[in-house]
Design a protein around this motif. Structure first.
Motif, PDB file in Angstrom:
ATOM      1  N   ASN A  11       0.822  -1.224   0.000  1.00 45.94           N
ATOM      2  CA  ASN A  11       0.000   0.000   0.000  1.00 45.94           C
ATOM      3  C   ASN A  11       0.851   1.267   0.000  1.00 45.94           C
ATOM      4  N   LEU A  12       1.897   1.258  -0.808  1.00 46.08           N
ATOM      5  CA  LEU A  12       2.797   2.414  -0.857  1.00 46.08           C
ATOM      6  C   LEU A  12       2.079   3.619  -1.448  1.00 46.08           C
ATOM      7  N   GLU A  13       2.275   4.750  -0.829  1.00 48.49           N
ATOM      8  CA  GLU A  13       1.768   6.019  -1.338  1.00 48.49           C
ATOM      9  C   GLU A  13       2.908   7.019  -1.172  1.00 48.49           C
ATOM     10  N   LEU A  14       3.851   6.969  -2.124  1.00 46.96           N
ATOM     11  CA  LEU A  14       5.035   7.815  -2.074  1.00 46.96           C
ATOM     12  C   LEU A  14       5.070   8.672  -3.334  1.00 46.96           C
ATOM     13  N   ARG A  15       5.301   9.948  -3.156  1.00 44.81           N
ATOM     14  CA  ARG A  15       5.351  10.852  -4.303  1.00 44.81           C
ATOM     15  C   ARG A  15       6.719  11.519  -4.368  1.00 44.81           C
ATOM     16  N   PHE A  16       7.252  11.638  -5.597  1.00 44.66           N
ATOM     17  CA  PHE A  16       8.617  12.119  -5.799  1.00 44.66           C
ATOM     18  C   PHE A  16       8.676  13.095  -6.942  1.00 44.66           C
ATOM     19  N   ASP A  17       9.769  13.847  -6.951  1.00 45.48           N
ATOM     20  CA  ASP A  17      10.118  14.557  -8.174  1.00 45.48           C
ATOM     21  C   ASP A  17      11.284  13.792  -8.808  1.00 45.48           C
ATOM     22  N   GLU A  84      13.183   2.272   3.070  1.00 47.94           N
ATOM     23  CA  GLU A  84      12.644   2.942   4.250  1.00 47.94           C
ATOM     24  C   GLU A  84      13.082   4.398   4.321  1.00 47.94           C
ATOM     25  N   LYS A  85      14.296   4.670   3.873  1.00 54.04           N
ATOM     26  CA  LYS A  85      14.776   6.053   3.801  1.00 54.04           C
ATOM     27  C   LYS A  85      13.925   6.835   2.803  1.00 54.04           C
ATOM     28  N   LEU A  86      13.555   6.174   1.707  1.00 53.42           N
ATOM     29  CA  LEU A  86      12.706   6.775   0.685  1.00 53.42           C
ATOM     30  C   LEU A  86      11.327   7.113   1.263  1.00 53.42           C
ATOM     31  N   ILE A  87      10.755   6.182   2.025  1.00 53.62           N
ATOM     32  CA  ILE A  87       9.450   6.412   2.658  1.00 53.62           C
ATOM     33  C   ILE A  87       9.533   7.605   3.602  1.00 53.62           C
ATOM     34  N   ASN A  88      10.605   7.647   4.385  1.00 56.68           N
ATOM     35  CA  ASN A  88      10.782   8.727   5.358  1.00 56.68           C
ATOM     36  C   ASN A  88      11.009  10.071   4.666  1.00 56.68           C
ATOM     37  N   ASP A  89      11.924  10.101   3.678  1.00 58.57           N
ATOM     38  CA  ASP A  89      12.262  11.358   3.005  1.00 58.57           C
ATOM     39  C   ASP A  89      11.084  11.944   2.225  1.00 58.57           C
ATOM     40  N   SER A  90      10.246  11.076   1.662  1.00 56.94           N
ATOM     41  CA  SER A  90       9.102  11.556   0.881  1.00 56.94           C
ATOM     42  C   SER A  90       7.882  11.777   1.766  1.00 56.94           C
ATOM     43  N   ARG A  91       8.040  11.502   3.070  1.00 58.25           N
ATOM     44  CA  ARG A  91       6.932  11.591   4.027  1.00 58.25           C
ATOM     45  C   ARG A  91       5.718  10.822   3.504  1.00 58.25           C
ATOM     46  N   GLY A  92       5.995   9.588   3.072  1.00 64.09           N
ATOM     47  CA  GLY A  92       4.977   8.764   2.441  1.00 64.09           C
ATOM     48  C   GLY A  92       4.222   7.875   3.407  1.00 64.09           C
ATOM     49  N   HIS A  93       3.284   7.123   2.830  1.00 62.45           N
ATOM     50  CA  HIS A  93       2.465   6.181   3.590  1.00 62.45           C
ATOM     51  C   HIS A  93       2.802   4.771   3.114  1.00 62.45           C
TER      52      HIS A  93
END
Length: 198
Positions: A11-17, A84-93
């Motif tokens: 259930n990843l909800e991560l948004r990036f540029d 996990e760093k990606l989840i944290n840095d993108s402030r994702g769910h």
């Protein structure tokens, strides 16, 4: 950690540029991973080799930004750390399941922060941690004055239009799996639009 280190990301909800994806590629290369990437009009794909396995990380394009989609089972400790760093840095769910021996630790992450931690052993489950919502009167006033919902509503309308176009294309080309995936995304978007009272 032991050899049976295994983590599933759901259930990843991560948004990036684009810059954040390039930083991820740079970090993977620095960690010594063999990888390649491919970009199309609709998605950015990073394929990472971990031992004999190939993990394909998919980033769906939405205008000038990207959204990480799919569920991932990772058996590599360093790669799990980078995700996990990606989840944290993108402030994702995300929902993160850690498999250890005969136990599963399930972390519910919202805005890059663990809000609930559950330990499952066989048929038993135990809540280890649950963050309590701390809403003050000032938070309520800020939420009432905030234009974030109106902004999100505009973006959501565009995302729905895009997903409908993908569904139409998939139906015309007879790609039933893609059409079903689009329908599921549209159902989630419908729920969000109802919450935003569109």
């Amino acid at each position: 950690m032991n050899r049976s280190h295994e983590v599933e990301y759901c259930n990843l909800e991560l948004r990036f540029d684009r810059r954040q994806i390039q930083n991820l590629i740079r970090e993977l290369i620095q960690e010594g991973y063999s990888l390649y990437w491919n970009e199309s009009e609709h998605q950015f794909l990073i394929s990472v080799r971990t031992g004999r396995k190939l993990l394909k990380m998919r980033f769906q394009r939405t205008q000038s930004r990207y959204k990480m989609v799919g569920d991932y089972l990772v058996k590599d400790e360093k790669l799990a750390f980078l995700i996990e760093k990606l989840i944290n840095d993108s402030r994702g769910h995300a929902v993160v399941k850690r498999f250890r021996d005969r136990q599963v630790l399930i972390e519910n992450i919202m805005f890059g922060e663990i809000i609930r931690l559950v330990e499952v052993s066989g048929m038993e489950h135990r809540i280890i941690f649950q963050k309590r919502p701390q809403i003050t009167v000032e938070d309520m006033i800020q939420a009432y004055k905030s234009k974030r919902a109106e902004h999100r509503a505009g973006v959501l309308r565009l995302e729905i239009d895009y997903e409908l176009a993908l569904l139409h294309e998939a139906l015309q080309e007879g790609r039933s799996e893609d059409a079903e995936a689009c329908k599921q995304k549209l159902a989630a978007m419908r729920t969000e639009s109802l919450l935003l009272e569109l």
